[in-house]
Scaffold this motif. Sequence first.
Motif, PDB file in Angstrom:
ATOM      1  N   ASP A 431       0.852  -1.342   0.059  1.00 33.47           N
ATOM      2  CA  ASP A 431      -0.125   0.142   0.034  1.00 33.47           C
ATOM      3  C   ASP A 431       0.950   1.218   0.098  1.00 33.47           C
ATOM      4  O   ASP A 431       0.541   2.318  -0.805  1.00 33.47           O
ATOM      5  CB  ASP A 431      -0.932   0.086   1.151  1.00 33.47           C
ATOM      6  CG  ASP A 431      -1.719  -1.001   1.283  1.00 33.47           C
ATOM      7  OD1 ASP A 431      -2.426  -1.669   0.104  1.00 33.47           O
ATOM      8  OD2 ASP A 431      -2.476  -1.540   2.330  1.00 33.47           O
ATOM      9  N   ALA A 433       4.002   1.472  -0.904  1.00 33.49           N
ATOM     10  CA  ALA A 433       4.595   1.420  -2.123  1.00 33.49           C
ATOM     11  C   ALA A 433       3.775   2.214  -3.066  1.00 33.49           C
ATOM     12  O   ALA A 433       4.354   3.165  -3.932  1.00 33.49           O
ATOM     13  CB  ALA A 433       5.268   0.179  -2.625  1.00 33.49           C
ATOM     14  N   GLN A 434       2.655   1.748  -3.314  1.00 31.34           N
ATOM     15  CA  GLN A 434       1.946   2.319  -4.115  1.00 31.34           C
ATOM     16  C   GLN A 434       1.474   4.005  -3.964  1.00 31.34           C
ATOM     17  O   GLN A 434       1.357   4.820  -4.957  1.00 31.34           O
ATOM     18  CB  GLN A 434       0.441   1.674  -4.096  1.00 31.34           C
ATOM     19  CG  GLN A 434      -0.534   2.170  -5.163  1.00 31.34           C
ATOM     20  CD  GLN A 434      -1.825   1.542  -5.390  1.00 31.34           C
ATOM     21  OE1 GLN A 434      -2.339   1.217  -4.298  1.00 31.34           O
ATOM     22  NE2 GLN A 434      -2.277   1.160  -6.440  1.00 31.34           N
ATOM     23  N   ALA A 435       1.540   4.200  -2.687  1.00 32.36           N
ATOM     24  CA  ALA A 435       0.966   5.866  -2.312  1.00 32.36           C
ATOM     25  C   ALA A 435       2.474   6.370  -2.676  1.00 32.36           C
ATOM     26  O   ALA A 435       2.087   7.695  -2.617  1.00 32.36           O
ATOM     27  CB  ALA A 435       0.677   5.706  -0.749  1.00 32.36           C
ATOM     28  N   MET A 436       3.618   5.855  -2.829  1.00 28.82           N
ATOM     29  CA  MET A 436       4.647   6.538  -3.264  1.00 28.82           C
ATOM     30  C   MET A 436       5.037   6.787  -4.796  1.00 28.82           C
ATOM     31  O   MET A 436       6.128   7.001  -5.127  1.00 28.82           O
ATOM     32  CB  MET A 436       5.989   5.858  -2.579  1.00 28.82           C
ATOM     33  CG  MET A 436       6.327   6.464  -1.287  1.00 28.82           C
ATOM     34  SD  MET A 436       7.453   5.388  -0.466  1.00 28.82           S
ATOM     35  CE  MET A 436       7.059   5.943   1.038  1.00 28.82           C
ATOM     36  N   ILE A 438       4.545   3.896  -6.944  1.00 26.79           N
ATOM     37  CA  ILE A 438       5.083   2.769  -7.774  1.00 26.79           C
ATOM     38  C   ILE A 438       3.772   2.078  -8.066  1.00 26.79           C
ATOM     39  O   ILE A 438       2.734   1.838  -7.518  1.00 26.79           O
ATOM     40  CB  ILE A 438       5.615   1.914  -6.565  1.00 26.79           C
ATOM     41  CG1 ILE A 438       7.035   2.436  -6.147  1.00 26.79           C
ATOM     42  CG2 ILE A 438       5.649   0.271  -7.222  1.00 26.79           C
ATOM     43  CD1 ILE A 438       7.836   1.744  -5.068  1.00 26.79           C
TER      44      ILE A 438
ATOM     45  N   THR B  52      -5.613   5.113  -2.865  1.00 24.35           N
ATOM     46  CA  THR B  52      -5.591   3.721  -2.460  1.00 24.35           C
ATOM     47  C   THR B  52      -6.887   3.032  -2.478  1.00 24.35           C
ATOM     48  O   THR B  52      -6.917   1.729  -2.438  1.00 24.35           O
ATOM     49  CB  THR B  52      -4.616   3.240  -1.407  1.00 24.35           C
ATOM     50  OG1 THR B  52      -5.035   4.371  -0.459  1.00 24.35           O
ATOM     51  CG2 THR B  52      -3.052   3.557  -1.827  1.00 24.35           C
ATOM     52  N   HIS B  73      -0.966   5.153  -8.444  1.00 25.39           N
ATOM     53  CA  HIS B  73       0.372   5.535  -8.136  1.00 25.39           C
ATOM     54  C   HIS B  73       0.666   6.890  -8.896  1.00 25.39           C
ATOM     55  O   HIS B  73       1.901   7.254  -8.739  1.00 25.39           O
ATOM     56  CB  HIS B  73       1.053   4.384  -8.896  1.00 25.39           C
ATOM     57  CG  HIS B  73       1.112   4.264 -10.326  1.00 25.39           C
ATOM     58  ND1 HIS B  73      -0.004   3.199 -10.940  1.00 25.39           N
ATOM     59  CD2 HIS B  73       1.595   4.701 -11.562  1.00 25.39           C
ATOM     60  CE1 HIS B  73       0.153   3.326 -12.045  1.00 25.39           C
ATOM     61  NE2 HIS B  73       0.905   4.125 -12.321  1.00 25.39           N
ATOM     62  N   VAL B  76       0.578  10.767  -6.468  1.00 19.86           N
ATOM     63  CA  VAL B  76       1.588  11.192  -5.691  1.00 19.86           C
ATOM     64  C   VAL B  76       2.166  12.318  -6.773  1.00 19.86           C
ATOM     65  O   VAL B  76       2.781  13.356  -6.230  1.00 19.86           O
ATOM     66  CB  VAL B  76       2.607  10.181  -4.877  1.00 19.86           C
ATOM     67  CG1 VAL B  76       3.329   9.305  -6.279  1.00 19.86           C
ATOM     68  CG2 VAL B  76       3.416  10.831  -4.211  1.00 19.86           C
ATOM     69  N   ARG B  88       4.331   3.053   9.219  1.00 18.60           N
ATOM     70  CA  ARG B  88       4.688   2.277   8.151  1.00 18.60           C
ATOM     71  C   ARG B  88       5.719   2.601   7.178  1.00 18.60           C
ATOM     72  O   ARG B  88       5.868   2.833   6.115  1.00 18.60           O
ATOM     73  CB  ARG B  88       3.329   2.002   7.124  1.00 18.60           C
ATOM     74  CG  ARG B  88       2.266   1.381   7.872  1.00 18.60           C
ATOM     75  CD  ARG B  88       0.922   1.206   7.284  1.00 18.60           C
ATOM     76  NE  ARG B  88       0.806   0.414   6.332  1.00 18.60           N
ATOM     77  CZ  ARG B  88      -0.283   0.100   5.527  1.00 18.60           C
ATOM     78  NH1 ARG B  88      -1.183   0.507   5.916  1.00 18.60           N
ATOM     79  NH2 ARG B  88      -0.011  -0.595   4.438  1.00 18.60           N
ATOM     80  N   PHE B  90       9.492   1.297   5.846  1.00 18.36           N
ATOM     81  CA  PHE B  90      10.086   0.031   5.201  1.00 18.36           C
ATOM     82  C   PHE B  90      11.004  -0.432   6.223  1.00 18.36           C
ATOM     83  O   PHE B  90      12.285  -0.082   6.238  1.00 18.36           O
ATOM     84  CB  PHE B  90      10.626   0.264   3.809  1.00 18.36           C
ATOM     85  CG  PHE B  90       9.527   0.847   2.865  1.00 18.36           C
ATOM     86  CD1 PHE B  90       8.290   0.156   2.463  1.00 18.36           C
ATOM     87  CD2 PHE B  90       9.917   2.091   2.281  1.00 18.36           C
ATOM     88  CE1 PHE B  90       7.614   0.409   1.503  1.00 18.36           C
ATOM     89  CE2 PHE B  90       9.126   2.536   1.335  1.00 18.36           C
ATOM     90  CZ  PHE B  90       8.046   1.856   0.822  1.00 18.36           C
ATOM     91  N   PHE B 104      10.736   8.428  -5.263  1.00 19.79           N
ATOM     92  CA  PHE B 104      10.524   7.298  -6.302  1.00 19.79           C
ATOM     93  C   PHE B 104      10.112   7.938  -7.593  1.00 19.79           C
ATOM     94  O   PHE B 104      10.787   7.603  -8.652  1.00 19.79           O
ATOM     95  CB  PHE B 104       9.592   6.356  -6.189  1.00 19.79           C
ATOM     96  CG  PHE B 104       9.514   4.904  -6.940  1.00 19.79           C
ATOM     97  CD1 PHE B 104      10.721   4.133  -6.777  1.00 19.79           C
ATOM     98  CD2 PHE B 104       8.848   5.000  -7.967  1.00 19.79           C
ATOM     99  CE1 PHE B 104      10.747   3.255  -7.809  1.00 19.79           C
ATOM    100  CE2 PHE B 104       8.970   3.860  -8.896  1.00 19.79           C
ATOM    101  CZ  PHE B 104       9.785   3.100  -8.859  1.00 19.79           C
TER     102      PHE B 104
END
Lengths: 559, 236
Positions: A431, A433-436, A438, B52, B73, B76, B88, B90, B104
């Motif tokens: 989740d 990752a997607q919000a970033m 990806i 999301t 995606h 952002v 959250r 990593f 990213f």
Amino acid sequence: MTKTQSLWNHGVKIGAIGGVSVLTISLIGMVQMFGKRFIVADFLPMGVAIALILTILTAYLAAKKTSIPDKSIQLANSVISGLMTAGVLSMLVIIGRSIKLRTVFVEASPQLYNILTGGIQGAGGIIFLLGVGLLCGVFAGILILLNDLWRKLIVNALATVFVLGLLQELIMPILKAWDLGVTNYIAELFYAMNGLTPMGAILAMIIFSIIYLSWYANREKIKKGYGDLPKETQKKTKYLGLLILAIILIVLPQVLGLFLSEVLTIVGLYVLLGLGLNIVVGYAGLLDLGYVAFFAIGSYVVALLTSPQIFDFGLNFWQALPIAVICGVLAGVILGIPVLKMRGDYLAIATLGFGEIIRILVLSDFLKPWLGGAQGIGSIPNPNFFGFHMVKPQHIYYLLLAGCILVVFISLRLKNSRLGRAWMAMREDEDVAQAMGINLVATKLLAFATGAGFSALSGAIFASKIGSVYPHSFNVFISINVVAIVIIGGMGSLPGVVIGAAVLMGLPELLREFAEYRMFVYGVALVVMMLLRPEGLLPEQRHKMALHDEPETEAKTAA
Amino acid sequence: MAMLELKNVHAHYGKIHALKDISITVNKGEIVTLIGGNGAGKSTTLKTISGTLRPSAGQIFLNGEDLGKYPAHEIVTLGIVQVPEGRRVFGQLTVMENLDLGAFTSKDKKRDAATVEKIFHMFPRLAERSKQLAGTLSGGEQQMLAMGRALMADPKILLLDEPSMGLAPVLVDSVFATIKTLHAQGVTILLVEQNARMALKTASRGYVIQTGKVILEDDAKKLLENEMVKKAYMGD
Ligand SMILES: Nc1ncnc2c1ncn2[C@@H]1O[C@H](COP(=O)(O)OP(=O)(O)OP(=O)(O)O)[C@@H](O)[C@H]1O
Ligand SMILES: [Mg+2]
């Protein structure tokens, strides 16, 4: 009473565990089976060596787990543990010699009892057995009492002997292959027909100790000296190392002979598979248990395109190879789409299903006119390299070597790429990752596709190597083997995959008696690894950091 | 024109109707707070904004542009960046890798390096620990990292989901100080909080939501005085 009990608790408990472990490997026949293979010729059979190692290991753990730092109590615990282990085995011998256990346990034979009691009948044998247990306990206790240096020295010296003995069939031919006076002399000095000579074993320990001690004494200097070298020289040393590795890899099949080269090709096929799955599982964190599907697809595509049997397309290996890889990649995408939303265990089960579906499709009568059904497809020609027929395993070895180098190169590049970082992030938290930013769909499918492509490459080489493909070559065990290779080697680590493949696929080939116990040993190895070294044999640095407290990093941050 | 606007947004988790006709506006340069009890739908609101979770009805606009046409995606890249509830980070990656991933979608490596400098200046702790695994950071440090990671994406509007959760009073203060600093630097902020008092003191306007509905909206000062809000969310 309770006080004393808690004092010896560990010795008794862990010793019993040791006893049951040795009992198990005895009753399933491992001790006898490996009784014919000697670590030290006519002196220490491998079966006995394994039993001894288990006894010593449990005794060592018993002492180590003792919470009381009193050395004599630790020593007592390890002795108790050793005796407990021997005690359990004594019970087996006593019971086994008076009543017939063989009706239940086929392997509970007089030979087993003779191995356990050193061939002595009656009470003497039991005393012998207990004596050995006692010695193991004392030995483990001494290991605990020694300081780090000596403990490591002794354990590693013994391990060296064990490995040298184990790999006799690998090392002997290499030494003999040169057929020089020196190498022949060394070979005969160290090895008898069936294991190390006692002289060789002692020499090996002495040589190892000298190397180890001189390294230890100068380790600071060596490390610092290397660090002080100018960057240029460091780089050169690195390249020199790579060069030596390359030469070894190139010369290897020439000195190894037919059988061992064959083993190497098997390892090579699994290295390719492992590197592919490493992308899917290690980099992207997608547990794929149906990985064999792509191996099968690669094989069948090459078979269909090059064999005259079904369609007779008349392509050669080199023409079929890229098509096989492309088909693998496409299959990776197609099988990836339905599982895009799945994670973890659900994904594992779904992919497991895919693997079986592919196998059953290939096996089916329905598709028989196109895929050959249970009879498979034969007469697949060997690869032809500019008019040179690659028939021998040695030739296939070079093909695999080239494939592995290519795949390692791609893996390395991917790891440090943008895609590699996306995989890492996705593995950690989809989740977020997607919000970033990806793109999960693309990132996942690329992982499946890349892994599948590597797997298909392996499959293509496999098909042309053995010249025929059958559905039963592509069962679920291949997937399981590859997952085990990646996990035991160390997830996400490329050297780990190579080591994992060598250990899990190469060793069993070298120890053919082993075949029967292959799955058993896998199971045990996986459990032990997960308990003691969850990060794998040659882990990626970060896993090591995450799973063990690393005082080094703490010290660094504190500074 | 409002910078961010939610118009009659509904959202579902399967059969659960989590957002029922939510309308919220955030103007450029504002700090707006969203307060409400557990399960009110605060996090869900943020998830629909960052894409999301898709609204089952209603629309979300950024500077007048409907976000519905963007895949999650890509949102952002429009400048909407979320710091998720519970940080959250990593855990298996280093602090530095976490920050890198925050950028990213960025193509400007120079600007990224400058942002890292800025973040390390703002949170010196992160600089000291740049090679440490994020999972081994303390809760407070992880919150700093989560904020830093979001800043790497160069947010125009920052969605903060309970940034003070589980932090000691000193750290809560420093989190709110950071929010003010970011605001002073021109970042628009939508702040979800359980700590209603602090949130309303920091924000200019606030919304109170309950069981998926906005039940109250007003200037933050007025909400601070509101008897119902005082009773329900400030424990008075
Ligand atoms: N993934 C999900 N699946 C199903 N229901 C969910 C999911 N996430 C949230 N919900 C439900 O949606 C409602 C709103 O949840 P939400 O997380 O938005 O609450 P919240 O206001 O953020 O609460 P809190 O302050 O406790 O974080 C709750 O009833 C919750 O149970
Ligand atoms: Mg929430």
